[in-house]
Every structure is written in structure tokens, then in C-alpha cells.
Design an enzyme around this catalytic site. Sequence first.
Site: not given
Ligand code: DGJ
Length: 752
Positions: A476, A546
Site C-alpha cells: 500500500d 477503496d
Molecule cells: C488504503 C487501502 O486502499 C485499504 O484497502 C487499506 O489497506 C487501508 N489503506 C489500510 O490503511
Amino acid sequence: MGIQFFENEKIFKLDTNNTSYCIALVDAFGYIGHAYYGKKISDTDLSYLTRIYEAPYVPSRNARDKLSFLDSFPMEYPTHGIGDFREDCISVQTQKGHSALELGFVRYEILNGKPALEGLPATFGDNAQTLIITLRDTVTGVEADLYYSIFEDSDAIARSVKVRNAGDEAVYLTKVLSASLDMDDKDFELLTMHGSWARERHISRNPVNYGFQGVSSIRGESSHQHHPFLGLLTKGTTQQTGEVYGFHLVYSGNFTGMVYKGQFDNVRAMIGINAEDFCWKLETGEEFQAPEVILTYSEQGLGEMSRTYHDLYRRHLIRGEYKDKTRPILINNWEATYFNFDETKLLAIAKDAAKYGIEMLVMDDGWFGNRCDDNRALGDWFVNEDKLKGGLKNLVDQVNALGLKFGIWFEPEMISPDSDLYREHPDWAIAIPDREAGLCRNQYVLDLTRKEVREEIFNRVAAVLDSANIEYVKWDMNRQLADLGSLALPADRQGELCHRYVLAVYELQERLISRYPHLLLENCSGGGARFDPGMLYYSPQIWCSDDTDAIERLSIQEGTALIYPLSSMGAHVSDCPNHTVGRVTPFETRGYVALAGTFGYELDITKISEEDRNMIPKQVEMYHKYHMLVANGDYYRLASYGENHYHDAYMIVDKQKTEALLTYIQVINRPNRHSAKIRLQGLDPKKQYRLCRFDINTGEEVSFGYSKDAAPGASVSARERTYYGDTLMQAGILMDNLWGDFKGCLIHIKAV
Ligand code: DGJ
């Protein structure tokens, strides 16, 4: 396919199976001009297309009006400061403070194969051929190698540029774009993709106007907001008609992509690293490699362009074991628990997941240091054993014993001010001395341009991966780069920081997948802020957004699938009301939409309703039935909810045209309306097909169709019949009005 140089005509001609790209070497000076790009043509004497015979200004014949020549000549790689007043591709700053360059032809080479781009992701393939044209500026000694590669099995062309300082003193490269294309305006529209967090890659189309239009990022990543892609479409282009030129930059950092329409109704499209915040010092003998651009030309609308990109990326960009393999159906605990979990909670999820057919548990953010929320601990990549009692290996072993694989989340590029790593190394964060660096999600970005930082972070990540049977990593990246300063770089190299940062990310990911060749890597950046071809070179899948709401996903996935194969789109079924938009959609629809991507779950399986939970095994069956078709087939977009505000439809057809899957989502129901007519695409007109609807309640396929004997409510077998491909594509099928909003269905089409 083939690349040739025609000595008499002074033409370089690159022929793919269906397209030609022609470069003319003109005038005594050795300018190279763009003569033609489009549908395959037969002639080779094409210099006239650069208009050198009609203009009175050709420099060798009329030095007096050289600037008029440069003002209109379709320069293949335009340079700064010599009188081409349109946007240029390259500029420098010399020791004396000058910025101009004039590049003239020196030599060319045609190679079999395709050389790798040092330190950068790029397409590859043995069945390729590459043309390298070397140009030189005689005053500074700066040289540019223009690379063009074509592939036996693709109509795409990969272009890149390598710049060399063959002069006597250092120069600063202040701009270096990867490709430029000059054309006459064909009443073009510009297609770009825009968005925001949770709203990535929405398609936008606008007429090309005089002056500049474009997209860019200076966020240090390709970004949620814009995408490093330009599409030039003839007016009114549809999925099946119209000419389309695509430009896609294989890069994950700051970029610019722009179109300039000039005084002669000529259009220049260009793309590459953003010149803002960029300045690269080239000592004598040093080289700079600019990233690759994938050019495509389609004379059959956007659909053909999509399929060209999909095939190219599947065959020549994505690597690794999982490239052609079914990906395990995962369940990720992020939306299930956020930071509030321990090993008992995870095991409870894993236990139910295993029972219902899910194949991997992914432990997301919150398992390390004192990471109880998003304010702290990034960089402290040590398992929090208060949270995971018994340690990571113990947890992974138990998950494995349930029959599930195990995956883990990292955010390796970051450092929290409240972390042991920061307390030890406050200078490791990107920042400008004496200026307080801005926080984002309460975190700083690590200065990965420093070798010792990369080393430490890699070792920490590797120690975790070595400690247990971890088969998947979600990498990430949750903030953009600002306050650009590196303590490791001298003053005259601070402008290298952003690109060096991207190179460092690439180096780390290359190291990771080399050391763990069986690992399934999924990139992510606060959702889809770094969904780009650069990252795809390292990970076969990228988290798309997300936003897991099935309806929001329709537009996000439509934009993404315009260029990327469906096998690369991270897509999950999540719980409702959706955590981003609060919308409630049927569980089955969430499954149909996620099937267009990698497919997985993002919910607390122990808490969802019995009814939803019971549908999971059927969705698992659905995935195993259709996933390989979805992952490897040809994609056809039939209807766009973003355009018609009513329904979405797309289909995947296998390469032999023996099987296809149609996904139909009726977003909003309307009273008193006809069934919707959908014309299929991509089938063999002469083949006969049988249609079946996938019944999510039974996991079975039931006949779908119409026959005169089958009155409404007639038995399923009465509806059984076959259709010719041409009927399905020209006349279409009728989709019954579905009862309710956000409804959908899958139709499996099989040749008989
Ligand atoms: C952003 C990601 O896109 C989410 O899926 C998740 O992993 C969060 N960060 C965790 O902080």
C-alpha cells in the site's frame, strides 16, 4: 510485421499486423519528421506527408526562414528553444545557462528483440523488433536515442527515449518526455481519465481545442486524480467505430500528457515525466532513461484499442507465476475490522471463510508496532504480539491448517512521526531542512532514494515474510510526496528526487518478487492512486479503488478496463450499507461486479446475514466457472451506465469465440418500460450459440432465450434454442426488466 529503412526514400517504416508508423528523415540538417501513423499502408515514399515539398521554408533551401519551418514541421521529437514554438519534448540547462537543443540524425539500428529499460518497468518479448534512431545536438553534445519496438502478436508500438551527455561538460536535463506525435486534426476528441479518492478513472471526453489540454500529476505517484493516458478519437467514436490513438505511459510517478492544437490545425500529443520538479544532472558520459509509452492505433473504435492494450499487457508486461493462473479468492479484514482485531478475530473469520469456500485470508493494516490506529507505527514492521498472541507464525499455521493461504499488508514507503523508526532516524523522511514537512494521514514519506533506507525497510519486510508461510503481499501507499527535499542529494540534484523515488520503489518491488518468486503481489495506493502500467510490471493485480460499492465500481471498472485487462483489477464483495457511500445493493450484484476483477471479499463473514453468507459458496462456484474466461478473454463494452444512467453491460469472449460471458447490471429500474435490447459483440457470426443464465441461488445454469412456444412463465426447457452469432450481434437479445434497483445477471453464451 517488420521495421525497415528505405534508403532512397529516407523513410523508416514500422509495420505491425494492421498499422504503419512512418518517420521521414528530411533535409540536409537531418531533422526527423513524423510522416504517418494509422491503418497499414503499402507505399514507402512518404516524405511528402511532412509537407517539406510545399513549404518554401526548408532550412537547407531557405535559411532565412528557418523558424517558419520549425513552427510547422511535424517534428518526431521536438526540442526546446530553436523556434518550434509548440510544446517540446526536451530541454536542458547548460553550464552557461542556455536551454536550447537542436537534434539531428546521426545513425540508426534495427534490432531483433527488445532491450530492457534500465531500472524501469517496460514491455518485453522475443517476438519483437526495435528501431533505435540516434540524434545529436552538435553544440552541447547531448544525444537522444529514440526507441520504437513492435511485436509480432500486437498492434501496439512501444516508444522510449534515452538521453546521453556526449559533450564535454555536465548539463541539466530539465525536461524529457517519452513520445510526441504530430498529426493533422481529424476533428479529434480527447479522452482522459479523472477522479479522486474512491472515484478513480472516470472517463471524460472533450473536443480538442486550440491551445493546450491534458492531464498531469505532481503528487509523486500517478494519482487518483488523473491517469497517464491520452486517447485521441475521431469525433463520435464509439466502441466499434472511429479512429483511436492511445498513449499510455508505463510510469508510476509525476507525469504530464497533453495535446496542443496549433495555428495550422495541427495536433501534437505528448506524454512523459512531468517537467515540474524535475531536473536531472548528466555528467559527461552519463545517460538518462525515460519511461516507455505504449502507442496504439485502432480504426474500429475504443473496443479494439482496449483489446490491444489488454493483450499486450497480459503477454508482454505482467510477469510472474500468477500471470496466467487463477488467483486465490481472498478475504481481506480491512472493512471487516479496520484496526480492531486480534488473532482470535482473524481466526474466526478464517474459519468461516474456509467453510464457505474462500481460499486466502489477508491481514490488512494494524498488525505491527503499536499500530492501533492510522496515527502511528509505520516503519515499525515488527509483529505486535499483544494483538497477535502466539506470534505471526502461529497465526499463519492455524490459518493454513484451515486450508487457507495467508497474505499480509505493508506500507513500506512510509514513516509515522510516532514510530521507533522515526525516533531513531528522523532524517529518513522526505523534508526540506528548516521547513516543517506537511503530514498526510499523519505520516511522512521515506526518502527511498537513500540506499540505507531501502536496505533497512527491505530487510524488515523480508524478516516478516521469512517468519511464516506468507503467500500474498498487499503493498500500500497512502500519501503523496510534498516538501521535496533529500538530505542525501546535493543542491543541484534535488530535482532528481521524485524520479529517483519512483526508481527506488521499482527496485524494491523487483527485489521482493525476485526473492519471493511464488509470492502474489497486489499493489495499492489508498485504493487506485497508483494503478498504472508501471506497477503492473511488478504485480499482476492492483487494488482498483477503496470504493467497493458495486454501483460506484461500474464507472471505476469501466474506466480501468478501457486499458487494463480484467485480471489486473482488484475487486471485492463488501458489506452493506457500503462503507464509502452508504448504498445498499444486493449481495449477488456485488458478486457479479467483483467477478469482472480478481474477485474476493472485504467483510466480516462472521457478522453478515445468513442469507448473504449462504450465497458465498455459489459465488465461489461462479468464480471458478468463469474466472479464466474473464481473465484471458476479449473484452467488449456493450452499454455504459455512466453514459445512459440506466444500465451497464459488458462481455468477455474467449479467443476461439466458442464461449462468452455477458454481465448485465440494471442500475435503476423504471416503471412501464420495455425489456432492454442488448446487441452482443465479438462472436463468430456463423457460429450458433446457446444462452444460459447463471442462477446464483442454485449455482446452476438455466436456459435463457425466447421461443414462440414459450409463453411467459413457460418451462425453462421450452425457452431453449440457439442463435447465430450474427443474430446476437446485429439484432441483439432482450434483457427482461429486473425487479428492483441494482439488479444484475450473468448470461453464459456457448457455441453449439
Ligand atoms: C488504503 C487501502 O486502499 C485499504 O484497502 C487499506 O489497506 C487501508 N489503506 C489500510 O490503511
